[in-house]
Design a protein around this motif. Structure first.
Motif, short mmCIF file in Angstrom:
data_model
loop_
_atom_site.label_atom_id
_atom_site.label_comp_id
_atom_site.label_asym_id
_atom_site.label_seq_id
_atom_site.Cartn_x
_atom_site.Cartn_y
_atom_site.Cartn_z
N LYS A 1 0.83 -1.20 0.00
CA LYS A 1 0.00 0.00 0.00
C LYS A 1 0.87 1.26 0.00
CE LYS A 1 -4.07 1.91 2.33
NZ LYS A 1 -5.01 1.74 3.47
N GLN B 1 2.17 2.02 -3.37
CA GLN B 1 1.14 2.31 -4.37
C GLN B 1 1.20 1.29 -5.51
OE1 GLN B 1 1.83 6.38 -5.54
NE2 GLN B 1 1.11 7.21 -3.58
N SER B 2 1.14 0.03 -5.11
CA SER B 2 1.35 -1.05 -6.06
C SER B 2 0.10 -1.30 -6.90
CB SER B 2 1.70 -2.34 -5.30
OG SER B 2 0.59 -2.76 -4.51
N ASP B 3 0.34 -1.90 -8.05
CA ASP B 3 -0.74 -2.42 -8.90
C ASP B 3 -0.71 -3.95 -8.80
OD1 ASP B 3 1.56 -3.01 -10.24
OD2 ASP B 3 1.12 -1.75 -11.99
N LYS B 4 -1.55 -4.59 -9.58
CA LYS B 4 -1.65 -6.05 -9.51
C LYS B 4 -0.35 -6.71 -9.96
CE LYS B 4 -4.24 -9.59 -8.53
NZ LYS B 4 -4.74 -9.80 -7.15
N THR B 5 0.31 -6.17 -10.94
CA THR B 5 1.56 -6.76 -11.44
C THR B 5 2.63 -6.74 -10.37
OG1 THR B 5 1.00 -6.04 -13.68
CG2 THR B 5 3.29 -6.65 -13.25
N LEU B 6 2.80 -5.59 -9.71
CA LEU B 6 3.80 -5.49 -8.65
C LEU B 6 3.45 -6.39 -7.48
CD1 LEU B 6 6.30 -4.19 -7.40
CD2 LEU B 6 4.84 -2.30 -6.63
N GLU B 7 2.18 -6.49 -7.16
CA GLU B 7 1.76 -7.33 -6.04
C GLU B 7 2.08 -8.80 -6.29
OE1 GLU B 7 -2.41 -8.65 -3.82
OE2 GLU B 7 -2.32 -6.80 -5.00
N GLN C 1 10.02 -4.16 -7.64
CA GLN C 1 10.05 -2.85 -8.28
C GLN C 1 11.24 -2.71 -9.20
OE1 GLN C 1 9.87 -0.18 -4.88
NE2 GLN C 1 7.73 0.29 -5.28
N LYS D 1 10.97 -2.11 -13.26
CA LYS D 1 11.44 -0.82 -13.79
C LYS D 1 12.78 -0.93 -14.50
CE LYS D 1 8.97 1.95 -10.34
NZ LYS D 1 8.13 2.67 -11.32
#
Length: 439
Positions: free
Chosen positions: A325, A328-334, A367, A371
């Motif tokens: 949280k 500020q993750s999205d589904k891919t990062l999660e 991350q 990236k």
């Protein structure tokens, strides 16, 4: 002597004027109209003033007047002492504050007394030392101070802390009662204090005589597949592994009973975390009926007593939810983050890291993988309490596990995260640049 300002006219007594020509006891109109006041530039401040000379004759002595020098000596002598017969004492009294050298310059010859010299104010001011400029405001002084500060060492200059404020990651959940925004910081502060109780000794396996770390890895890799097949919650898997390690730290187990420990730990975790739990018969079936129902229940009793019924421990999962949280993750990062940390569950050597550090390093590694460069935000650092440097060792191990996830016999995590349900996270390119310690 009656004083006057530069911008205000005033009557001046003749006896107090130096160097102005007089005719019949009156000022000539030319001199009177052209006279200008002199500024005090503080030259020979306490020097006595010479008396005015009228047509080559000295003015009458006025011993009652004490001339205190408030005006400077000029280059051109407008008035001086003319009487050579003045006593030596009187001369010293009038010139007591002048040294011998200045007296020689101030007293002219008798031939010079025949002419009257008017003070040339312009010429006097040019020869005088110019006064220091007066600043009307502080702007010029501030600019000079700023220029001088440019040459200073920045480390020696005290600056205010200009760090940007950490954004409120819970602002979007203010109306969500399940998010317990008012207590979330206190909850995670408690988790940080209690996570040490959930950790085990990183070399506890040395106390086991019949099992080793490889057998532990095989057991956990198998349980990850069982967890996936039963479609259990993620919290259940992390608690299962924690219960196994904590139990093996205090209880010696033979090789034949190791799988029974794993099955029983999953049963306890399901009772604690799940709404709908698998029945004992299902667990016996999944273990190829190697154990009976009584053996499972007996092991459950032994395990729960060994752990003293302590099931509420912070696992890496609880930190993962909070740190994702903050990132500020999205589904891919999660999904990629969970792939990294589940690879660590299998590895015995990762027990040396705290649960919060494992969670932070998994998100950091994910991350960097997505990236293609090192990335760790200020918000993540503030909420995780870990700097980028503190995550490097754990992150490099995760990259190494990622490279070898598809190789060898223990590929349960890789197969799980190679499906569309988990976003094919295992097929992402490892962040090999993190392995270079020179970066």
């Amino acid at each position: 002597m009656e004083r006057y300002g530069e911008n205000k006219s005033a009557a001046i007594k003749p006896s107090s004027i130096q160097g102005f020509a007089m005719e019949g006891g009156k000022f000539t109109s030319e001199i009177r109209n052209n006279r200008r006041p002199l500024r005090d530039i503080k030259n020979f401040v306490n020097a006595p003033l010479p008396r005015a000379v009228i047509k080559g004759k000295p003015a009458a002595e006025d011993k009652s007047r004490n001339f205190e020098g408030h005006r400077p000596m000029t280059r051109k002598l407008a008035a001086s002492l003319a009487n050579k017969k003045l006593s030596h004492q009187d001369s010293n009294q009038r010139n007591g504050l002048l040294d011998n050298e200045n007296c020689k310059k101030a007293i002219p010859n008798s031939n010079d007394l025949e002419s009257i010299t008017v003070i040339d104010v312009d010429e006097y001011m040019e020869a005088s030392e110019p006064p220091l400029p007066v600043l009307e405001n502080q702007t010029e002084a501030i600019l000079e101070e700023m220029e001088s500060m440019q040459d200073c060492n920045p480390e020696e200059v005290e600056m205010e802390d200009l760090e940007e404020p950490v954004p409120d990651i819970d602002s979007c959940d203010r109306n969500n009662q399940l998010a317990v925004v008012d207590y979330v910081e206190d909850i995670y502060a408690f988790y940080r204090q209690a996570e040490n109780s959930s950790c085990v000794c990183p070399n506890y396996m040395s106390q086991q005589s019949d099992i080793n770390e490889k057998m532990r890895a095989i057991l956990i890799d198998w349980l990850i597949e069982v967890h996936y097949k039963f479609e259990l919650m993620a919290e259940t898997l992390f608690l299962t592994v924690n219960l196994i390690d904590r139990f093996l730290e205090h209880q010696t187990v033979v090789r034949k009973k190791l799988q029974l420990v794993g099955v029983t730990a999953m049963l306890l975790a399901c009772k604690y975390e799940e709404v709908s739990i698998p029945v004992v018969e299902d667990l016996i079936t999944i273990s190829d009926r190697a154990y009976t129902r009584d053996e499972v229940l007996a092991m459950e009793k032994l395990m729960i007593n060994t752990l003293q019924f302590n099931m509420s421990v912070p696992t890496p999962y609880v930190f993962m939810r909070r740190f994702l949280k903050a990132a500020q993750s999205d589904k891919t990062l999660e999904l990629l983050s969970f792939f990294m940390i589940e690879l660590c569950l299998v590895e015995y050597e990762m027990l040396k890291f705290r649960p919060s550090l494992l969670a932070a390093a998994a998100i950091y590694t994910a991350q960097c993988t997505l990236k293609g460069f090192k990335h760790w935000s200020t918000t993540s650092e503030w909420h995780t309490r870990y700097t980028e440097d503190q995550l490097q060792e754990c992150s490099r191990s995760m990259v190494d596990f990622h490279q070898n996830a598809a190789a060898g016999r223990l590929t349960g995590v890789h197969r799980k995260y190679s499906t569309s349900k988990f976003g094919f996270a295992a097929k992402s390119e490892p962040a090999c640049f993190l392995l270079d310690t020179r970066l």
